[in-house]
Write an enzyme that holds these catalytic residues in place. Structure first.
Site, PDB file in Angstrom:
ATOM      1  N   THR A 402       0.749  -1.195   0.097  1.00  0.00           N
ATOM      2  CA  THR A 402       0.084  -0.033  -0.153  1.00  0.00           C
ATOM      3  C   THR A 402       0.967   1.290   0.042  1.00  0.00           C
ATOM      4  O   THR A 402       2.181   1.009  -0.026  1.00  0.00           O
ATOM      5  CB  THR A 402      -0.847   0.097   1.204  1.00  0.00           C
ATOM      6  N   THR A 420      -4.211   2.227  -1.948  1.00  0.00           N
ATOM      7  CA  THR A 420      -3.792   0.815  -2.329  1.00  0.00           C
ATOM      8  C   THR A 420      -4.446   0.261  -3.617  1.00  0.00           C
ATOM      9  O   THR A 420      -5.603   0.663  -3.979  1.00  0.00           O
ATOM     10  CB  THR A 420      -3.915  -0.068  -1.411  1.00  0.00           C
ATOM     11  N   GLU A 441      -8.295  -6.175  -4.164  1.00  0.00           N
ATOM     12  CA  GLU A 441      -8.925  -5.871  -2.906  1.00  0.00           C
ATOM     13  C   GLU A 441      -9.884  -6.897  -2.500  1.00  0.00           C
ATOM     14  O   GLU A 441     -10.281  -7.078  -1.276  1.00  0.00           O
ATOM     15  CB  GLU A 441      -9.661  -4.512  -3.084  1.00  0.00           C
ATOM     16  N   ASP A 444      -9.256  -9.443   0.268  1.00  0.00           N
ATOM     17  CA  ASP A 444      -9.181  -9.084   1.752  1.00  0.00           C
ATOM     18  C   ASP A 444     -10.434  -9.490   2.464  1.00  0.00           C
ATOM     19  O   ASP A 444     -10.447  -9.208   3.804  1.00  0.00           O
ATOM     20  CB  ASP A 444      -9.131  -7.458   2.018  1.00  0.00           C
ATOM     21  N   GLY A 485      -0.281  -3.758   4.974  1.00  0.00           N
ATOM     22  CA  GLY A 485      -1.297  -4.829   5.476  1.00  0.00           C
ATOM     23  C   GLY A 485      -1.757  -4.550   6.849  1.00  0.00           C
ATOM     24  O   GLY A 485      -1.847  -3.538   7.276  1.00  0.00           O
TER      25      GLY A 485
END
Length: 587
Positions: A402, A420, A441, A444, A485
């Site tokens: 990120t 990010t 993403e 996640d 993260g």
């Protein structure tokens, strides 16, 4: 927990540029002076922000300019194919607001999207796929920031980034290293290979890299605004790339189910910041779907019960690690998109709840196993049916890739911004003709449930991003944030403890060895830490170190000094070397 409303302001000033100390200095790049200030991991991005400040833009304008430039020079960490969280302090009215432009799940998403025959699919296969791509929010977030709180247009703030994309920049050793780490993923996709590989290998350091596709994308945004991204040829190119990823001969990756309607329907969210107090500071952080603000605040509330300034460093760091462990146990159990579940924030941020969690910490003795989550519902007045504590479970694998930037202007406005595309190089899918990488993403999310963070249509996955602004006596004291993260949370927390409790100047607080305990048996540490006197002291308390140490985070910070000057601080060794700038040198 205190929430404060905010309103827009437009403030700016123009002065001269002063560069930070060169990368050869012993510590992080530091610049001290008056007027606006900026700290990023990229020299070009910091200069872009300063150029906007010098043309009359305010901190919000400058932050977007820096972010857009980072999309060119740091494309594997961030860009318009992703999303993020922007925190803004507005000097006019002394208000803090946040803009959530986290990626959201396409409407076709279900909780089974990453399951096959009832089992979780391989994580790396999920990453390099169209199914991993969430609806990007960065462009809409920039638009809303400029429209509400800025003074300039897309045309003005994107000009520096367009110039860098057109003329190019020199590939650094760090850039080359990041590409080399991802050659296998990049070779799956011709568009990203054409940009960053040469003869199947990473572009050599020293190469001049141009990205005409990204310059084209930014020019379309400059001409048509955010709608150029969410409707029209660029949007169609994104949808095509997600649903039918253009791959190299013989390669096959999963497609996603994003539609033009998903893009057209995307909205950012203006959210109230989370707030706690710590040793006379008002600490403002991001609310869910980020877990960063609440987890940092919960750990600070636990640590506030100790007189850390009177303790030896090993005792302070032991308590920091144990507070991190406990706050991560609660993070993993309770945090998710607040539009899909009732997050017990009042309980999690309660000082009384922190006192109850504090009783589980033993002096000079590390916990032998992962901590169980507590019951924050006992500490909030909530008549709704609660989600009781979940069984402790291993933390979700989360990318550490990120970027964070921070900007201020002479009028006192401050932006702390983390954004990010998730993994290094995101999904690997680069939009043909437009030069930007799409995020991964959606990985996640927890791949299976029951869990607050399982995939659902329209949902935003839990994040660890933690842009933070601290006030003292109603005025900005410092800002801090980092990539990394889930280690973002511990980097921000440890830097605050270093600065506030251990009395380190911010450059030393940023440069100190980082330890990251996220409710696991062993603590992640950086290269060279194991075997040091600092490590040995903590090992006597039972702390253990994880193998394969790597650099943790790449923080950027601002400190607002009592004499009216500002100190900008960036990294001196992690992620290459950052750049800190101020408008006028302090004397």
């Amino acid at each position: 927990m205190i929430f404060q409303p905010c309103s827009p302001t437009a403030c700016f000033f123009t002065l001269a540029i002063v560069l930070a100390a060169p990368p050869s200095r012993a510590g992080p790049p530091v610049a001290i002076g008056t007027g606006g200030a900026v700290a990023t991991v990229s020299e070009q991005a910091s200069k872009a922000a300063m150029a906007i400040l010098n043309k009359g833009g305010n901190a919000v304008d400058a932050a977007v300019a820096a972010a857009a430039t980072l999309g060119v020079t740091d494309p594997f960490s961030c860009g318009i194919g992703g999303g993020g969280f922007m925190m803004i302090y507005l000097a006019d009215g002394k208000r803090v607001i946040t803009i959530d432009h986290r990626e959201s799940a396409p409407a076709a998403f279900t909780p089974a999207v990453f399951l096959q025959n009832g089992k979780e699919i391989d994580f790396d296969l999920a990453v390099a796929s169209g199914a991993a791509v969430g609806v990007p929010g960065t462009v809409r977030g920039w638009h809303d920031a400029l429209e509400r709180y800025g003074t300039m247009s897309f045309r003005q703030v994107l000009a520096p980034a367009i110039d860098v994309a057109d003329k190019g920049f020199r590939v650094s050793e760090n850039f080359n290293h990041l590409v080399a780490m991802n050659v296998d993923k990049f070779t799956l996709f011709p568009a990203i290979s054409a940009l960053y590989l040469k003869d199947g290998k990473a572009l050599p350091a020293g190469t001049t890299l141009r990205n005409p596709g990204m310059a084209k994308a930014y020019r379309e945004l400059a001409a048509r605004g955010y709608k150029a991204f969410y409707d029209g040829p660029m949007a169609r190119a994104m949808v095509d790339a997600v649903t039918r990823p253009p791959t190299a001969a013989g390669a096959a990756v999963r497609g996603g189910r994003m539609t033009m309607a998903d893009l057209a329907n995307y909205e950012s969210r203006i959210r109230q910041p989370l707030h706690t107090t710590y040793r006379g500071f008002d600490i403002y952080g991001m609310p869910p779907p980020s877990s960063g603000g609440s987890t940092v605040a919960a750990a600070l509330n636990i640590l506030e019960g100790y007189e850390l300034k009177a303790m030896a460093r090993a005792d302070v760091e032991h308590l920091y690690l144990e507070a991190s462990r406990l706050s991560f146990a609660d993070r993993n159990a309770y945090l998710g998109d607040p539009e899909y579940l009732d997050v017990p924030l009042a309980g999690l941020l309660s000082k009384e709840y922190a006192a109850s969690r504090r009783t589980q910490i033993r002096s000079r003795q590390a916990m032998a196993a992962a901590a169980a989550p507590g019951d924050p519902y006992l500490f909030q007045n909530d008549p709704s049916v609660p989600l009781r504590p979940q069984p402790a479970r291993a933390a979700l694998r989360e990318s550490a890739h990120t970027t964070h930037l921070t900007v201020s202007d002479r009028a006192g406005n401050v932006v702390s911004y983390t954004f990010t595309i998730e993994s290094w190089g995101g999904s690997g899918i680069t939009v043909p003709g437009y030069g930007f990488i799409l995020n991964n993403e959606m990985t996640d999310f927890d791949f299976s449930g029951p869990h607050p963070n399982v995939p659902e249509a329209g949902k935003r996955p839990r994040s660890s991003m933690a842009p933070t602004i601290a006030l003292k006596n109603g005025k900005p004291a410092f800002s801090i944030g980092s990539p990394g993260g889930s280690t973002i949370i511990t980097t921000v927390l440890q830097t605050i403890v270093n600065h506030v409790d251990l009395g380190m100047p911010m450059d030393q607080a940023v440069n100190a060895p980082r330890l990251s305990q996220r409710n696991a048996g062993a603590t992640d540490v950086e290269p060279g830490f194991a075997g040091s006197a600092q490590a040995t002291a903590l090992q006597r308390f039972g702390h253990q170190w994880a193998g394969a140490p790597e650099p943790i985070g790449a923080a950027n910070a601002l400190v607002f000094n009592a004499d009216g000057t500002v100190t900008a601080v960036s990294e001196g060794k992690r992620h290459g070397v950052g750049t800190a700038l101020v408008q006028r040198r302090g004397h």
